[in-house]
Design an enzyme around this catalytic site. Structure first.
Site, PDB file in Angstrom:
ATOM      1  N   ARG A 219       0.795  -1.235   0.000  1.00  0.00           N
ATOM      2  CA  ARG A 219       0.000   0.000   0.000  1.00  0.00           C
ATOM      3  C   ARG A 219       0.826   1.282   0.000  1.00  0.00           C
ATOM      4  O   ARG A 219       0.301   2.346   0.283  1.00  0.00           O
ATOM      5  CB  ARG A 219      -0.999   0.002   1.151  1.00  0.00           C
ATOM      6  CG  ARG A 219      -0.397  -0.210   2.511  1.00  0.00           C
ATOM      7  CD  ARG A 219      -1.517  -0.308   3.535  1.00  0.00           C
ATOM      8  NE  ARG A 219      -0.987  -0.274   4.886  1.00  0.00           N
ATOM      9  CZ  ARG A 219      -1.729  -0.127   5.958  1.00  0.00           C
ATOM     10  NH1 ARG A 219      -3.030   0.019   5.853  1.00  0.00           N
ATOM     11  NH2 ARG A 219      -1.191  -0.113   7.147  1.00  0.00           N
ATOM     12  N   GLU A 356      -5.800   4.104   6.087  1.00  0.00           N
ATOM     13  CA  GLU A 356      -5.933   5.559   6.084  1.00  0.00           C
ATOM     14  C   GLU A 356      -5.995   6.060   4.642  1.00  0.00           C
ATOM     15  O   GLU A 356      -5.206   5.640   3.794  1.00  0.00           O
ATOM     16  CB  GLU A 356      -4.705   6.169   6.772  1.00  0.00           C
ATOM     17  CG  GLU A 356      -4.717   7.678   6.817  1.00  0.00           C
ATOM     18  CD  GLU A 356      -3.333   8.246   7.154  1.00  0.00           C
ATOM     19  OE1 GLU A 356      -2.625   7.661   8.004  1.00  0.00           O
ATOM     20  OE2 GLU A 356      -2.958   9.256   6.540  1.00  0.00           O
ATOM     21  N   SER A 359      -5.259  12.680   5.000  1.00  0.00           N
ATOM     22  CA  SER A 359      -4.738  13.379   6.155  1.00  0.00           C
ATOM     23  C   SER A 359      -5.038  14.853   5.967  1.00  0.00           C
ATOM     24  O   SER A 359      -4.841  15.389   4.881  1.00  0.00           O
ATOM     25  CB  SER A 359      -3.231  13.161   6.215  1.00  0.00           C
ATOM     26  OG  SER A 359      -2.854  12.762   7.490  1.00  0.00           O
TER      27      SER A 359
END
Lengths: 433, 433
Positions: A219, A356, A359
């Protein structure tokens, strides 16, 4: 060539010219079929050997698979053909012959490992289900930009060659720039902030970023495409609203405009996220992770979330969610802290159950606090003077975020490896093609 | 902050909250005005000193120009105000104070040289006529992409870190990539060609390119944003059709959606090119240049067109035009030559009267001819094996082109220097901000 018809558009009773790749040749003796493939689909070309010109039959049936041909002929209904249509050729030209041996089988009958596929992306993308990923990626970019414009953002392009990196911690690729030391930019962060202080106020950029991190995971990439957003006069919660809207717009665009691609990929249950994404504070998040009992060791306040924690929390929440109010220490210096609790920052992450995605945060727009933040991070504010200086000339409160296109594609389509979501990935081992 | 109203949207009789920069303060004694500016325009805030709270008056009138403030108050009709409206403030907060001395005057009353403007882009873009350039640039990108999609192109992103450059002649910026030698890509050329040989067939990319050329002119940059197009199954004339369509779409988008910006920039006669662009062969072009009598020395067949020739021809033609059928020697190896006259190539340029905008052509799709071209160019085909190899697996005939966004903006808006068309230019001297 401009007069060719796509295979998806040919109609019975017409004479048409089609062009594409030889997907397959099936020779049944007196009759043979050439299956021609173009970007829109396939068409069966019928050769009745005894009734047709010998040269035409020979040319059509001797051609190697994956050669490029153009065929002109009458289109007829044929219920036994996969599309219900077939063409009886009047002429066939080989535009580009293919070698008899291919490093990869575009028909997909022979499986190939990812490195072989990436070495031969041209052939790999002839597989409709691989092509579908990139058609979807293209639609994601379209719908995301449309959403940005609907909320009044201006598209910008910021430089990729920079004198200083955005953050201290992340590694940079050095460049030789006319004898000077320079770097490839790891994020448009500082530039997009400079632009919200300009008359533009609200901006977005979709472009490449470069990170010299020595990751070797399914990833991470060393070059990725980033979707960046930044707006003056909003706080972090309003930035989260836009973030959520962007993500939903991407899913909606794909649901509306990529039905065929989704079907090819086997998603009969592709769902656009409808509900508001939950917004957990960091404190709530670690409590919830600990409550799952999935971790060997309980998290304590101040810990970053390890991969196992993200996974445990993701399956507990079951959809996209935000984590807000992170400990200031974990977040970069340009994220603003709460005045009444400087240990807490206004940073946030958007999480997909797998990982995630985004951000972001409210930024520090006050000059003195910003400079102090540079120093705390161990960075020399002097080196960033071109940036900090502008904060003395009226920098409005602002917030923003960034996410990687590849992670969005990867999570949306449930791909195993992020390299499947980028045409020509760059990682520690891979620099070519 | 989310409840603020843009100054363009306030209406008489309402109470509103606005936010923006202090454009100007005019103190007339008993009455004073603060002019607040946001991205949509300006609003006059009225201070009647004797009738208002002393603190409010003091805060509002002592603030330095270009500070960021938010003001809440009643909006009233006032025929003498520039917008016909003014606000009587109930409260005013200074969100970010500005230094009393600014390196650049955003009101535009004091002229600034380009280097000062570029050093202070944040302030520079507070000038509405500078901001207008970048709103137009954003609209160009939008309308160009929309046009690409209307002709069935898929958006791609190709790597900017590469093992080998596209062309021999052009200089490359070297990178250190995990201990390996690599370069910043000077063009998506080879990658987009690989993609037309895939199932995608027709692709576009808008992204950065990097050229280490030691130019120092008002029309060259070392980092630029390139619009790339490539399509299978078209020839160079069909590629020119798409090129012309793209350019017209950009002008149309700007004409339709940037009326205010054009007005600000003083273009009351902004015209979308309507007629078909003339397509001169190279031979016709040099004859026509020679006939103008503008050149000291007559051009002979085989010469590249020097800047003066482009200018003489441009003012002779008076609008956009193509130059086709260039001598093979002047064009890169990947451009196909005419079979019946290998001295002539199927390369073309799209010219604006001021300068070259686009370079394109039909590509060489035949493996043997391509490899021979590499060798003629003095390049080692082995180094480009990742590219040439795919031409053995069925590479369709294809054509395409590329142009720089900055030159398009520059010629469309008649800017003197290409650096005015990019937020943060990169040239030999400029690496920051």
């Amino acid at each position: 060539m401009e007069n060719r018809t796509h295979t998806a558009d040919v109609a019975a009773g017409e004479t048409a010219t089609v062009a594409g790749w030889v997907h397959e040749i099936r020779d049944l003796g007196g009759i043979a079929f050439l299956i021609l493939r173009d970007r829109t689909g396939k068409l069966q070309i019928k050769f009745e050997k005894d009734e047709m010109d010998e040269d035409l039959v020979e040319t059509g049936l001797d051609v190697h698979r994956e050669s490029v041909v153009t065929v002109t002929g009458a289109v007829e209904e044929e219920p036994r053909a996969p599309t219900g249509l077939e063409m009886v050729p009047d002429s066939l030209d080989v535009l580009a012959g293919a070698d008899p041996e291919l490093p990869l089988d575009p028909s997909g009958k022979v499986d190939a490992e990812l490195p072989t596929r990436l070495d031969n992306r041209t052939l790999d993308l002839r597989k409709p289900e691989v092509k579908a990923i990139f058609e979807i990626r293209s639609e994601i970019l379209r719908s995301v930009r449309e959403y940005f414009r609907s909320v009044g953002s201006t598209e910008i392009n910021t430089p990729k060659i920079v004198a200083t990196g955005t953050e201290g911690g992340t590694e940079l690729f050095p460049i030789t720039y006319f004898g000077q030391e320079a770097f490839m930019n790891q994020s448009p962060q500082l530039f997009k902030q400079l632009m919200v202080g300009s008359g533009l106020e609200r901006v977005f950029e979709i472009g490449p970023i470069f990170r010299a991190e020595e990751h070797n995971t399914p990833r991470h990439l060393n070059e990725a495409t980033m979707i960046d957003f930044e707006s003056a006069f909003v706080d972090h919660h309003e930035a989260m609203d836009v973030c959520e809207g962007t993500l939903k717009a991407a899913y909606e665009g794909v649901a509306e405009n990529c039905a065929e691609e989704l079907e090819l990929l086997g998603y009969d249950d592709f769902a656009v996220p409808e509900d508001d994404f939950p917004r957990l504070t960091y404190e709530e998040a670690i409590e919830r992770v600990n409550a799952t009992g999935e971790l060997d060791e309980q998290l304590v306040w101040g810990d970053d979330l390890p991969t196992e924690a993200e996974k445990a929390l993701g399956s507990d929440v079951g959809g996209h969610y935000f984590i807000t109010d992170w400990p200031s220490e974990i977040k970069p210096f340009y994220i603003q802290d709460y005045d009444d609790d400087p240990q807490l920052s206004k940073g946030f992450d958007l999480m997909h159950p797998r990982m995630e995605l985004v951000s972001g945060g409210q930024r520090e727009h006050r000059y003195d606090e910003l400079v102090a933040g540079f120093e705390q991070q161990g960075l020399d504010p002097e080196q960033f003077d071109y940036y900090t200086r502008m904060f003395r000339y009226g920098m409005p409160p602002h917030a923003g975020w960034a996410y990687g296109v590849e992670r969005l594609v990867m999570t949306m389509l449930d791909l195993d490896n992020i390299r499947e979501a980028v045409l020509f990935p760059r990682d520690r081992q891979r620099l070519s093609p």
